[in-house]
Scaffold this motif. Structure first.
Motif, PDB file in Angstrom:
ATOM      1  N   GLU A 171      62.393 -52.214 -26.979  1.00 27.87           N
ATOM      2  CA  GLU A 171      62.274 -50.903 -27.616  1.00 27.87           C
ATOM      3  C   GLU A 171      63.408 -49.983 -27.181  1.00 27.87           C
ATOM      4  OE1 GLU A 171      59.523 -46.942 -27.186  1.00 27.87           O
ATOM      5  OE2 GLU A 171      58.464 -48.861 -27.372  1.00 27.87           O
ATOM      6  N   TYR A 172      63.870 -50.156 -25.951  1.00 32.75           N
ATOM      7  CA  TYR A 172      64.911 -49.283 -25.431  1.00 32.75           C
ATOM      8  C   TYR A 172      66.319 -49.831 -25.663  1.00 32.75           C
ATOM      9  CZ  TYR A 172      61.512 -46.259 -23.199  1.00 32.75           C
ATOM     10  OH  TYR A 172      60.487 -45.362 -22.969  1.00 32.75           O
ATOM     11  N   CYS A 173      66.421 -50.973 -26.319  1.00 31.42           N
ATOM     12  CA  CYS A 173      67.728 -51.549 -26.637  1.00 31.42           C
ATOM     13  C   CYS A 173      68.042 -51.319 -28.103  1.00 31.42           C
ATOM     14  CB  CYS A 173      67.748 -53.051 -26.341  1.00 31.42           C
ATOM     15  SG  CYS A 173      67.532 -53.465 -24.600  1.00 31.42           S
ATOM     16  N   TYR A 185      70.952 -48.768 -17.733  1.00 30.49           N
ATOM     17  CA  TYR A 185      69.487 -48.640 -17.700  1.00 30.49           C
ATOM     18  C   TYR A 185      68.826 -49.879 -18.310  1.00 30.49           C
ATOM     19  CZ  TYR A 185      64.939 -46.286 -18.005  1.00 30.49           C
ATOM     20  OH  TYR A 185      63.623 -45.944 -17.854  1.00 30.49           O
ATOM     21  N   GLN A 186      69.294 -50.272 -19.507  1.00 32.19           N
ATOM     22  CA  GLN A 186      68.690 -51.420 -20.176  1.00 32.19           C
ATOM     23  C   GLN A 186      68.959 -52.718 -19.425  1.00 32.19           C
ATOM     24  OE1 GLN A 186      70.382 -48.985 -21.665  1.00 32.19           O
ATOM     25  NE2 GLN A 186      69.536 -48.472 -23.665  1.00 32.19           N
ATOM     26  N   ARG A 187      70.119 -52.826 -18.784  1.00 27.56           N
ATOM     27  CA  ARG A 187      70.416 -54.040 -18.025  1.00 27.56           C
ATOM     28  C   ARG A 187      69.476 -54.171 -16.823  1.00 27.56           C
ATOM     29  NH1 ARG A 187      77.026 -53.306 -18.041  1.00 27.56           N
ATOM     30  NH2 ARG A 187      77.139 -52.749 -20.256  1.00 27.56           N
ATOM     31  N   ALA A 188      69.146 -53.044 -16.215  1.00 29.42           N
ATOM     32  CA  ALA A 188      68.199 -53.073 -15.097  1.00 29.42           C
ATOM     33  C   ALA A 188      66.820 -53.532 -15.569  1.00 29.42           C
ATOM     34  CB  ALA A 188      68.112 -51.689 -14.445  1.00 29.42           C
ATOM     35  N   LEU A 189      66.428 -53.100 -16.774  1.00 30.09           N
ATOM     36  CA  LEU A 189      65.141 -53.534 -17.318  1.00 30.09           C
ATOM     37  C   LEU A 189      65.126 -55.036 -17.546  1.00 30.09           C
ATOM     38  CD1 LEU A 189      64.298 -50.730 -19.926  1.00 30.09           C
ATOM     39  CD2 LEU A 189      63.418 -50.987 -17.614  1.00 30.09           C
ATOM     40  N   ALA A 202      71.343 -40.233 -18.848  1.00 33.02           N
ATOM     41  CA  ALA A 202      72.102 -39.883 -17.641  1.00 33.02           C
ATOM     42  C   ALA A 202      72.596 -41.134 -16.925  1.00 33.02           C
ATOM     43  CB  ALA A 202      71.237 -39.039 -16.712  1.00 33.02           C
ATOM     44  N   ILE A 203      71.741 -42.145 -16.816  1.00 28.07           N
ATOM     45  CA  ILE A 203      72.137 -43.388 -16.156  1.00 28.07           C
ATOM     46  C   ILE A 203      73.228 -44.101 -16.942  1.00 28.07           C
ATOM     47  CG2 ILE A 203      71.320 -45.688 -15.479  1.00 28.07           C
ATOM     48  CD1 ILE A 203      68.648 -44.427 -14.788  1.00 28.07           C
TER      49      ILE A 203
END
Length: 367
Positions: A154-156, A41-45, A243-244
């Motif tokens: 923030e999500y990492c 998920y974070q890599r996609a961001l 989930a991702i």
């Protein structure tokens, strides 16, 4: 490679003086550990950051209007107005992101940036009109890359926040290195500007800002949602991320963090920054940080935007100057290994010596 995911206890115990060990309350960082600190998920961001940081375009409006000799001062005034817009925009977009949300502020800044570029294509009839357009572009100049960056980190997890920074540095360097050669192939600056400006609001990371409650591509800030009492939306985003990443959200920890963050009043009047004068050491550190940042920006923009005067081909000079940005990708690893203070001092001294050396060598350095 991202850091390996390791097993961690749900809570860490602390021992108060003379008392039994008690569990430490979970924080938002605890939630990131449960959903994956740097998963798919974070890599996609991070890929979204790459796209938003390469939307750069050149402007040769000044030379085409013969702003030379007695009118040579005009480009400098317009450029100064651009950075005044940047100062004003920082406050405006910061307020909007706090009041309305990070995603709407991101979308709006991209739209404003694209609108300013489109108005430039209209060929402003006077210096005042051009200055007004550049002021508009300046208000969103840093926001279009910095706000998405702040949202992504923030999500990492704390150990993985270097990767969004590397994506930002790398994409900016690559975009800057390619730009002069695009200008070389397409001499009329209006053609690439017309192609790139509409792409800003249409960037896939921004298209989902106004819709998609599940927050595809660029999600809303979960911590902002929790502070605003929109816990269910925050939980939905975190469960999707988990989930991702092949993880599971710690629902119990989420409930505790939500209670703690909901208890805060987001609209409560904050203390004035002027109160820092009551804390001499804090005031000294704040002044030093402001001065260091000002000097850093002065040197960075002064050098990078003056590469055309290095001698030789302006295209090669600009491209090589932008390529040095890629060397900066080593800096996060250096400061993580050696701290912040001495590397910063070393970089400042090295930069100053290089500037003095070039000034002493003069035209010989361009050969």
């Amino acid at each position: 490679m991202p850091p390996a995911q390791t097993e961690k206890p749900d809570s860490v115990s602390v021992a108060p003086e003379g008392g039994a060990r008690r569990p430490r309350p979970p924080t938002f960082e605890t939630l990131l550990e449960s959903v994956g600190e740097f998963g798919l998920y974070q890599r996609a961001l991070c890929l979204g950051l790459i796209g938003s940081s390469t939307l750069v375009c050149a402007l040769t409006y000044y030379s085409q209007n013969d702003w030379v000799c007695n009118d040579a001062w005009r480009p400098f005034v317009v450029h100064a107005v651009f950075w005044v817009g940047n100062i004003v925009g920082s406050w405006i977009w910061g307020t909007i992101s706090d009041k309305v949300g990070r995603r709407p502020a991101t979308l709006a800044s991209f739209v404003v940036y694209a609108a300013g570029g489109a108005l430039t294509l209209a060929w402003p009839s006077s210096m005042a009109a051009l200055a007004a357009v550049r002021f508009l572009v300046g208000t969103a100049h840093h926001t279009i890359s910095h706000l998405p960056y702040m949202l992504v980190i923030e999500y990492c997890g704390a150990r993985a926040r270097v990767y969004p920074l590397l994506a930002l540095i790398g994409s900016w360097g690559v975009g800057g290195a390619l730009l002069p050669w695009i200008a070389y192939l397409v001499w009329d600056w209006r053609i690439p500007d017309a192609a790139l400006q509409p792409a800003a609001p249409a960037h896939p990371g921004v298209l989902q800002v106004s819709g998609a409650e599940e927050g595809r591509y660029i999600p809303e800030s979960s911590s902002w949602l929790m502070v605003r009492g929109r816990g269910e939306e925050a939980a939905t985003l975190l469960r999707k991320m988990a989930a991702i990443n092949g993880q599971t959200l710690d629902e119990e920890a989420f409930g505790e963090v939500l209670i703690d963050m909901t208890a805060r009043d987001p609209d409560k009047e904050t203390q004035s920054i002027l109160l820092v004068r009551k804390h001499p050491r804090l005031m000294k550190n704040m002044v030093l940080v402001i001065l260091l940042w000002m000097v850093s920006c002065l040197c960075f923009y002064g050098h990078t935007q003056n590469t055309g005067n290095l001698g030789g081909s302006v295209f090669s000079s600009f491209s090589l100057g932008a390529t040095t940005e890629l060397l900066a990708m080593t800096v996060p690893f250096i400061i993580n290994a050696r701290g912040r203070k001495w590397p910063m001092a070393l970089f400042f001294v090295t930069s100053g010596l290089c500037g003095l050396l070039y000034a002493l060598l003069g035209d010989a350095a361009a050969v």
